[in-house]
Every structure is written in structure tokens, then in C-alpha cells.
Design an enzyme around this catalytic site. Structure first.
Site, mmCIF file in Angstrom:
data_model
loop_
_atom_site.group_PDB
_atom_site.id
_atom_site.type_symbol
_atom_site.label_atom_id
_atom_site.label_comp_id
_atom_site.label_asym_id
_atom_site.label_seq_id
_atom_site.Cartn_x
_atom_site.Cartn_y
_atom_site.Cartn_z
ATOM 1 N N CYS A 131 40.522 43.393 -0.614
ATOM 2 C CA CYS A 131 40.704 43.581 -2.055
ATOM 3 C C CYS A 131 39.365 43.909 -2.707
ATOM 4 C CB CYS A 131 41.315 42.340 -2.695
ATOM 5 S SG CYS A 131 41.612 42.565 -4.468
ATOM 6 N N CYS A 134 38.645 42.166 -6.109
ATOM 7 C CA CYS A 134 38.262 40.759 -5.967
ATOM 8 C C CYS A 134 36.864 40.627 -5.361
ATOM 9 C CB CYS A 134 39.289 40.009 -5.127
ATOM 10 S SG CYS A 134 40.907 39.865 -5.939
#
Length: 185
Positions: A131, A134
Site C-alpha cells: 500500500c 500507507c
């Protein structure tokens, strides 16, 4: 159940992983708590049963109960967040990013350990789960708290090696190599 045992399970074609696993768990810019929390969180995120079975007891030898819980919490919540935020990133409609996520993450507010440690563990899990949004958020938070790039890099290195070991061991267990892993027990 140790890093040494897991290294023994790795086949010759994964010699570099064997060496890297030994290296990342013995030479690090991370504190012992940061290192072993990263190992535990990455092992959980990597979803490899054997890797978790082999690494968790050794990680727990180096972690307080609070740190172990915080590492598990980081792995659990990042499993949710990484899917959600990676999906928002991949969707072409940017309006989704403006909508309220509505996902609870209260456990991260008071994790029971230093927030830097939880951020490192969240970063490591986000690396395993791929991700980018993130990763960027956790790296930004860590850098804002004065964490050196070398420390951040070490957490990512640990996560990458633990994940690669999990993939390799799972492949052995799934393929004709199953007997080799079982025989090593």
C-alpha cells in the site's frame, strides 16, 4: 522454534534469503523491541503459517506483552487499512478519497508502547501489503518524529525478507517440496 530453524528450512536456491534472514535479525539500526515487533508484524502480514510458527516464539522472547499486542494490532489494522487505502488509490474516481472511511482504529491512539514503534510496524505491514499511500503516510509520520531513514529502511528490509521467506516456505509446503519441510520437523 527460531530464526535458525527457519533458515534450515530454506532450500539452496533461497540461500540469499537464508543469509538475509540471519542478517536482518542480528544487525539492525532498530532497537530490539522495534526489530522483533517488526518481525512479528511482518510474519503475520505475510500469512505464512510456518513462518509465523517459527518466528513468533523468538519474537515474544524479545517483546513485552504490551509490545507483542501492539505489533499484532498494527498487523490487524493495517490488513484493513492497506486494502482500503490501496483501493482508493487504484480507483479512478477521486471522490472516494473525499468520503469518510468510517473504519475504527482506536487501538492505534494508545498502543501501550512508543508510537514510533507502532508506526514502524505499520510501515512494515504496509510494505508487505503493497500500500503506497500507507507507506507514504507512515514514513512521513516517522520522519516527522525524527526517525532516521536508515531505521525506516531497516524496518522495510526486515519486512521484505520475512515476506520472501514466507512465500518460499509456503511454495515448498505446497509443491513436491512438502516432504522436505515435513521431514525437517
Amino acid at each position: 522454534m527460531t530464526v535458525a530453524r527457519l533458515r534450515e528450512l530454506l532450500p539452496d536456491y533461497a540461500r540469499d534469503l537464508r543469509l538475509n534472514l540471519g542478517s536482518v535479525t542480528s544487525q539492525s539500526n532498530l532497537s530490539a523491541q522495534q526489530l522483533w515487533g517488526t518481525v512479528l508484524a511482518a510474519a503475520i502480514a505475510s500469512r505464512g503459517r510456518t513462518v509465523l510458527v517459527e518466528l513468533e516464539p523468538e519474537a515474544l522472547d524479545h517483546l513485552s506483552a504490551e509490545a507483542a499486542t501492539a505489533a499484532r494490532t498494527a498487523a490487524a489494522l493495517m490488513a484493513m487499512n492497506n486494502v482500503y487505502y490501496r483501493s482508493l488509490h487504484l480507483l479512478e474516481d477521486e471522490e472516494y478519497s473525499r468520503l469518510r472511511a468510517g473504519l475504527r482504529m482506536n487501538a492505534l491512539a494508545n498502543p501501550g508502547v512508543d508510537k514510533v514503534d507502532v508506526e514502524l510496524w505499520s510501515l512494515a505491514v504496509s510494505a508487505v501489503n503493497g500500500c503506497g499511500r500507507c507507506l507514504t503516510a507512515h514514513e512521513h509520520e516517522l520522519r516527522g518524529r525524527g526517525v532516521a531513514r536508515e531505521v525506516i529502511q531497516d524496518a522495510i528490509r526486515v519486512a521484505s525478507v520475512v515476506h520472501a521467506v514466507a512465500v518460499t516456505v509456503e511454495a515448498l509446503e505446497t509443491s513436491s517440496g512438502t516432504n522436505r519441510v515435513a521431514a525437517a520437523d
